[in-house]
Structures are given as structure tokens and as C-alpha cells.
Write a protein that holds these residues in place. Structure first.
Motif, PDB file in Angstrom:
ATOM      1  N   HIS A  69       0.841  -1.203   0.000  1.00  0.00           N
ATOM      2  CA  HIS A  69       0.000   0.000   0.000  1.00  0.00           C
ATOM      3  C   HIS A  69       0.878   1.256   0.000  1.00  0.00           C
ATOM      4  O   HIS A  69       0.582   2.226  -0.697  1.00  0.00           O
ATOM      5  CB  HIS A  69      -0.920  -0.026   1.225  1.00  0.00           C
ATOM      6  CG  HIS A  69      -1.855   1.126   1.325  1.00  0.00           C
ATOM      7  ND1 HIS A  69      -2.964   1.256   0.518  1.00  0.00           N
ATOM      8  CD2 HIS A  69      -1.857   2.205   2.144  1.00  0.00           C
ATOM      9  CE1 HIS A  69      -3.611   2.368   0.835  1.00  0.00           C
ATOM     10  NE2 HIS A  69      -2.957   2.961   1.810  1.00  0.00           N
ATOM     11  N   HIS A  72       2.520   3.059  -3.071  1.00  0.00           N
ATOM     12  CA  HIS A  72       1.633   3.968  -3.802  1.00  0.00           C
ATOM     13  C   HIS A  72       1.458   3.580  -5.269  1.00  0.00           C
ATOM     14  O   HIS A  72       1.077   4.414  -6.099  1.00  0.00           O
ATOM     15  CB  HIS A  72       2.078   5.424  -3.666  1.00  0.00           C
ATOM     16  CG  HIS A  72       2.214   5.858  -2.233  1.00  0.00           C
ATOM     17  ND1 HIS A  72       1.141   5.906  -1.371  1.00  0.00           N
ATOM     18  CD2 HIS A  72       3.294   6.217  -1.499  1.00  0.00           C
ATOM     19  CE1 HIS A  72       1.556   6.291  -0.173  1.00  0.00           C
ATOM     20  NE2 HIS A  72       2.855   6.475  -0.226  1.00  0.00           N
ATOM     21  N   ARG A  75      -2.190   3.948  -6.092  1.00  0.00           N
ATOM     22  CA  ARG A  75      -2.539   5.375  -6.113  1.00  0.00           C
ATOM     23  C   ARG A  75      -2.037   6.019  -7.407  1.00  0.00           C
ATOM     24  O   ARG A  75      -2.760   6.779  -8.057  1.00  0.00           O
ATOM     25  CB  ARG A  75      -1.972   6.094  -4.888  1.00  0.00           C
ATOM     26  CG  ARG A  75      -2.347   7.571  -4.872  1.00  0.00           C
ATOM     27  CD  ARG A  75      -1.966   8.237  -3.596  1.00  0.00           C
ATOM     28  NE  ARG A  75      -0.533   8.493  -3.589  1.00  0.00           N
ATOM     29  CZ  ARG A  75       0.122   9.015  -2.559  1.00  0.00           C
ATOM     30  NH1 ARG A  75      -0.524   9.302  -1.439  1.00  0.00           N
ATOM     31  NH2 ARG A  75       1.404   9.234  -2.629  1.00  0.00           N
ATOM     32  N   TYR A  93      -9.790  -0.922  -3.280  1.00  0.00           N
ATOM     33  CA  TYR A  93      -9.203  -1.649  -2.161  1.00  0.00           C
ATOM     34  C   TYR A  93     -10.355  -2.364  -1.450  1.00  0.00           C
ATOM     35  O   TYR A  93     -11.356  -1.735  -1.095  1.00  0.00           O
ATOM     36  CB  TYR A  93      -8.530  -0.679  -1.180  1.00  0.00           C
ATOM     37  CG  TYR A  93      -8.064  -1.342   0.100  1.00  0.00           C
ATOM     38  CD1 TYR A  93      -6.765  -1.796   0.222  1.00  0.00           C
ATOM     39  CD2 TYR A  93      -8.927  -1.517   1.171  1.00  0.00           C
ATOM     40  CE1 TYR A  93      -6.333  -2.415   1.399  1.00  0.00           C
ATOM     41  CE2 TYR A  93      -8.512  -2.141   2.342  1.00  0.00           C
ATOM     42  CZ  TYR A  93      -7.212  -2.581   2.452  1.00  0.00           C
ATOM     43  OH  TYR A  93      -6.791  -3.186   3.603  1.00  0.00           O
ATOM     44  N   THR A 123      -5.502   7.872   0.265  1.00  0.00           N
ATOM     45  CA  THR A 123      -5.972   6.875  -0.706  1.00  0.00           C
ATOM     46  C   THR A 123      -7.125   7.487  -1.505  1.00  0.00           C
ATOM     47  O   THR A 123      -8.219   7.662  -0.973  1.00  0.00           O
ATOM     48  CB  THR A 123      -6.431   5.579   0.001  1.00  0.00           C
ATOM     49  OG1 THR A 123      -5.342   5.072   0.773  1.00  0.00           O
ATOM     50  CG2 THR A 123      -6.874   4.539  -1.003  1.00  0.00           C
TER      51      THR A 123
END
Length: 170
Positions: A69, A72, A75, A93, A123
């Protein structure tokens, strides 16, 4: 005795198959998930709109999930190819562990089941707390990252790749 042995062997083999993760190239099971903001996200609607869908099924207590996570990658993929980028991809997610509560997504305060930190901060893509989706995809470990192709709705486990690796995977 021989029949008992064969029956036991069959049961063990069947149980192992029951735990198997959804095979690569399978048609992705459809689902609708509601994110933390109350918005619904339907997989087949996204695929029918021509978007490649990436699903990160993780658990808040999972160290490798937290590490991934924090790369990134998802993202960056969302920013480059999501709704505010080229609008060709969608990321979700999914908190897949039924033993944790929703507070675990926000950090340790009120968390039951364990968390590595605040999953929500920073996020930009939808976060859905729904272990039923993890069950639908027959998750056997966390994190499991899937790529689902819009043309044929086939699902593939793509693994913990960089944003570029995820985009090129499709």
C-alpha cells in the motif's frame, strides 16, 4: 479399511480444492461494493464502460499489504489512468478479513482485529470493507492483487507490481 482410506483421501483432496483461489483466466464474479463514503461500485458496470479494473484484496493487520500500500503503486495507477487521468482504469481496495472492524481502516483507535496504520489517509480510490468479496474471489492470502480485463471479463492475479507494471499487465 481400503474404502475408508480412499474416502479420507478424497475428502482431503476435495477440501484442498475448495481452498483454491479463483484460477487465472476465469470469468470474474460480479459484485457491487459500497465504499466508506456510501458510494456503490459495480464491477460489471465498470468493465462494460471499458475500464480495466484492479482489485487489491488485503487485510488491515497484514504487514506485506501495508508495505505494498505504501509503495503507492495503486494510487499512481489511479491518478494516471483513473477518472481524473486517462479514465481507462479503476482501482478498488477491498478489506477482506471479516474479523476486523471498519475502524481498523482508519488506524488503531477502536480497531478490533489489528491494523498496520491509517489505510484511508492519502488513498484516492474507493475502499470497500466487504469480506464477502474476498470469499467470492476465493482469497487464500493477503494481499492479492487482481487485474480484470474489460473485453472478456477475465480475471488474473497480477501481483504486487509497480504502477507501470500493473498498467502494462493488462
Amino acid at each position: 479399511m481400503k474404502r475408508f482410506f480412499l474416502f479420507t483421501l478424497f475428502c482431503c483432496f476435495s477440501w484442498t480444492l475448495a481452498l483454491a483461489q479463483i484460477p487465472n483466466g476465469s470469468i470474474a464474479p460480479d459484485f457491487t461494493g459500497v465504499d466508506l463514503d456510501g458510494n456503490s461500485h459495480n464491477l460489471y458496470e465498470l468493465l462494460d464502460a471499458g475500464k480495466t479494473v484492479y482489485i487489491d484484496i488485503s487485510a488491515t493487520w497484514c504487514g506485506p499489504c501495508w508495505s505494498y500500500h505504501n509503495t503507492h503503486a495503486l494510487r499512481t495507477l489511479w491518478e494516471d489512468h483513473g477518472p481524473d487521468g486517462t479514465d481507462e482504469a479503476y482501482v478498488m481496495y477491498i478489506e477482506g478479513d471479516p474479523s476486523t472492524n471498519i475502524n481498523c481502516l482508519y488506524g488503531p483507535s477502536g480497531c478490533v482485529g489489528g491494523t498496520q496504520g491509517n489505510w484511508v489517509a492519502g488513498t484516492p480510490y474507493p475502499i470497500i470493507d466487504d469480506a464477502d468479496i474476498a470469499n467470492l474471489y476465493q482469497i487464500t492470502y493477503y494481499p492479492t492483487i487482481f487485474c480484470i480485463c474489460p473485453a472478456d471479463k477475465k480475471v488474473y492475479e497480477c501481483g504486487q507490481l509497480s504502477a507501470t507494471g500493473l498498467w502494462n499487465y493488462r
